[in-house]
Design a protein around this motif. Structure first.
Motif, PDB file in Angstrom:
ATOM      1  N   ARG A 133       0.834  -1.205   0.000  1.00 37.26           N
ATOM      2  CA  ARG A 133       0.000   0.000   0.000  1.00 37.26           C
ATOM      3  C   ARG A 133       0.870   1.257   0.000  1.00 37.26           C
ATOM      4  O   ARG A 133       0.583   2.231  -0.701  1.00 37.26           O
ATOM      5  CB  ARG A 133      -0.931  -0.032   1.212  1.00 37.26           C
ATOM      6  N   PHE A 179     -11.561  -7.282  -7.804  1.00 38.16           N
ATOM      7  CA  PHE A 179     -12.958  -7.134  -7.394  1.00 38.16           C
ATOM      8  C   PHE A 179     -13.887  -7.910  -8.332  1.00 38.16           C
ATOM      9  O   PHE A 179     -14.871  -8.504  -7.893  1.00 38.16           O
ATOM     10  CB  PHE A 179     -13.343  -5.654  -7.369  1.00 38.16           C
ATOM     11  N   GLN A 235      -4.932  -3.172  -7.778  1.00 35.72           N
ATOM     12  CA  GLN A 235      -6.285  -2.632  -7.653  1.00 35.72           C
ATOM     13  C   GLN A 235      -6.735  -2.619  -6.198  1.00 35.72           C
ATOM     14  O   GLN A 235      -7.326  -1.650  -5.714  1.00 35.72           O
ATOM     15  CB  GLN A 235      -7.252  -3.464  -8.500  1.00 35.72           C
ATOM     16  N   ARG A 236      -6.438  -3.706  -5.492  1.00 37.94           N
ATOM     17  CA  ARG A 236      -6.833  -3.815  -4.088  1.00 37.94           C
ATOM     18  C   ARG A 236      -6.203  -2.717  -3.234  1.00 37.94           C
ATOM     19  O   ARG A 236      -6.825  -2.185  -2.320  1.00 37.94           O
ATOM     20  CB  ARG A 236      -6.409  -5.179  -3.539  1.00 37.94           C
ATOM     21  N   TYR A 278      -4.823   0.154  -4.463  1.00 37.26           N
ATOM     22  CA  TYR A 278      -5.064   1.488  -5.006  1.00 37.26           C
ATOM     23  C   TYR A 278      -6.427   2.021  -4.578  1.00 37.26           C
ATOM     24  O   TYR A 278      -6.563   3.185  -4.182  1.00 37.26           O
ATOM     25  CB  TYR A 278      -4.970   1.443  -6.528  1.00 37.26           C
ATOM     26  N   LEU A 279      -7.449   1.169  -4.650  1.00 36.14           N
ATOM     27  CA  LEU A 279      -8.801   1.607  -4.309  1.00 36.14           C
ATOM     28  C   LEU A 279      -9.015   1.543  -2.800  1.00 36.14           C
ATOM     29  O   LEU A 279      -9.776   0.725  -2.275  1.00 36.14           O
ATOM     30  CB  LEU A 279      -9.837   0.754  -5.044  1.00 36.14           C
ATOM     31  N   THR A 280      -8.320   2.403  -2.105  1.00 30.22           N
ATOM     32  CA  THR A 280      -8.446   2.523  -0.652  1.00 30.22           C
ATOM     33  C   THR A 280      -8.388   4.006  -0.291  1.00 30.22           C
ATOM     34  O   THR A 280      -8.080   4.858  -1.128  1.00 30.22           O
ATOM     35  CB  THR A 280      -7.298   1.788   0.075  1.00 30.22           C
ATOM     36  N   VAL A 284      -8.875   7.702  -2.437  1.00 29.31           N
ATOM     37  CA  VAL A 284      -9.264   7.300  -3.795  1.00 29.31           C
ATOM     38  C   VAL A 284     -10.614   6.591  -3.772  1.00 29.31           C
ATOM     39  O   VAL A 284     -11.517   6.897  -4.561  1.00 29.31           O
ATOM     40  CB  VAL A 284      -8.195   6.377  -4.421  1.00 29.31           C
ATOM     41  N   LEU A 285     -10.775   5.652  -2.846  1.00 31.15           N
ATOM     42  CA  LEU A 285     -12.038   4.924  -2.730  1.00 31.15           C
ATOM     43  C   LEU A 285     -13.166   5.858  -2.307  1.00 31.15           C
ATOM     44  O   LEU A 285     -14.279   5.790  -2.847  1.00 31.15           O
ATOM     45  CB  LEU A 285     -11.892   3.782  -1.725  1.00 31.15           C
ATOM     46  N   GLN A 341     -14.355   7.865  -5.265  1.00 31.41           N
ATOM     47  CA  GLN A 341     -15.138   7.052  -6.197  1.00 31.41           C
ATOM     48  C   GLN A 341     -16.544   6.792  -5.651  1.00 31.41           C
ATOM     49  O   GLN A 341     -17.540   6.904  -6.374  1.00 31.41           O
ATOM     50  CB  GLN A 341     -14.423   5.722  -6.451  1.00 31.41           C
ATOM     51  N   LEU A 342     -16.628   6.426  -4.380  1.00 31.80           N
ATOM     52  CA  LEU A 342     -17.926   6.149  -3.767  1.00 31.80           C
ATOM     53  C   LEU A 342     -18.808   7.396  -3.758  1.00 31.80           C
ATOM     54  O   LEU A 342     -20.011   7.328  -4.041  1.00 31.80           O
ATOM     55  CB  LEU A 342     -17.732   5.627  -2.345  1.00 31.80           C
TER      56      LEU A 342
END
Length: 349
Positions: free
Chosen positions: A6, A82, A274-275, A277-279, A282-283, A286-287
């Motif tokens: 991470r 995902f 991906q796992r 990065y999308l935290t 950033v996550l 997006q949400l």
């Protein structure tokens, strides 16, 4: 290990790039204006040995360009992407389903070398780890990817003789509807069928007298969606043509160079990227975006002639139809003006 990955991805997104030179030295590139340059350098020095072990597959030379944003990691258990996780959940929930099988069925032209074709397919499977990957679960119920060792468990291409078109169709139907054991078997099945049907009038009419004793070959390739998609089909077929061309040239004694670039990463590397990065921010971003976009949505109710069954059986068929050019253009313009895909517009019609 996840914290280390991470941190690498966070630094990489800020312009901090790592690589390992061929002599095994850890190298990095960082903008002089990086706001946290000193802290980043301290972290790298403190974790140098771990970074060397984790990134040992990302070897570069001074002449090569900086390697991609997605790293090739050396970890024991590779997380699912995902998309893979969604499909794995469906597999577990349905206790096995063939709804996500992707078939490639074709009749082989006369003169095709079946042996070279089989060798080419095996080369693609060796090249792309995802085509020889199984899904495992640990004692805590977490799922991860594991690549099959082709030396210990070689990929087999079965050859089947059929005496009638009916038998051929039945065999291909079994291929297409096969339910994969994604934890224990390759997510791809390949069969070569030989049709020796004296009643196959259509083929006989298209053959010369000298060809009447030559059997007709059919190739059946069925791949589970957890390892393949529509975009993959084009890549698979292009690489199949290139491997076939290369091996045929070698067979007749010609000098041939395989015109396929080496793969710097595999799908499992993307999944891990991906796992991580999308935290965090950033996550959250997006949400927030999709919650805003989908606020006040209404479920789409498609008009059907019959009531849906209580339990989905995935039975259905295609009904082809054509739209004239004028209507097609107007639909595309409407989709463009609404900022949606043509697919979404057609669903809403």
């Amino acid at each position: 290990m996840d914290d280390l990955i991470r941190n690498i991805n966070t630094l990489n997104s800020q312009g901090f790039t790592f690589w390992i030179e061929q002599e095994g030295r850890l190298r990095y590139m960082l903008s002089q204006s990086h706001p946290e340059k000193e802290e980043a350098l301290i972290w790298v020095k403190e974790n140098k040995e771990k970074l060397l072990e984790l990134l040992k597959f990302n070897v570069k030379t001074p002449e090569t360009s900086i390697f991609p944003y997605i790293y090739k990691y050396n970890v024991d258990k590779q997380h699912l992407s995902f998309a893979q996780e969604r499909l794995w959940f469906i597999e577990k929930y349905e206790q096995g389903t063939n709804a996500y099988n992707i078939p490639i069925i074709c009749k082989l032209s006369k003169g095709v070398s079946v042996g070279i074709l089989e060798r080419s397919i095996k080369a693609i499977i060796a090249r792309h780890e995802i085509l020889r990957t199984v899904i495992k679960e640990d004692s805590a119920g977490s799922c991860y990817q594991e690549v099959i060792d082709t030396n210990a468990y070689p990929f087999e291409i079965q050859k089947v003789k059929c005496i009638s078109k009916k038998e051929l169709d039945e065999n291909i139907k079994r291929d297409v509807t096969h339910i994969y054991d994604l934890s224990n078997e390759y997510p791809i099945r390949v069969r070569v069928y030989t049709l020796e049907d004296s009643n196959n009038k259509e083929d006989k009419q298209n053959q010369n007298d000298s060809d009447l004793s030559t059997p007709t070959y059919f190739l059946s390739i069925v791949i589970h969606h957890i390892a393949f998609d529509g975009w993959s089909s084009g890549i698979f077929l292009e690489e199949l043509k290139e491997y076939y061309r290369h091996y045929i040239a070698e067979q007749v004694g010609h000098m041939s160079q395989l015109k396929l670039p080496p793969l710097t990463i595999q799908y499992k590397d993307f999944a891990l990227w991906q796992r991580n990065y999308l935290t965090g921010d950033v996550l959250a971003k997006q949400l927030s975006y999709w919650k805003q976009r989908l606020e006040g949505y209404e479920p789409l109710h498609l008009h059907a002639d019959y009531a849906r069954p209580a339990e989905m059986d995935y039975q259905g068929r295609n009904i082809p139809f054509e739209l004239d050019r004028d209507l097609s253009l107007r639909l595309r313009e409407a989709a463009k003006s609404l900022g949606v895909s043509l697919y979404s517009l057609m669903l809403a019609c």
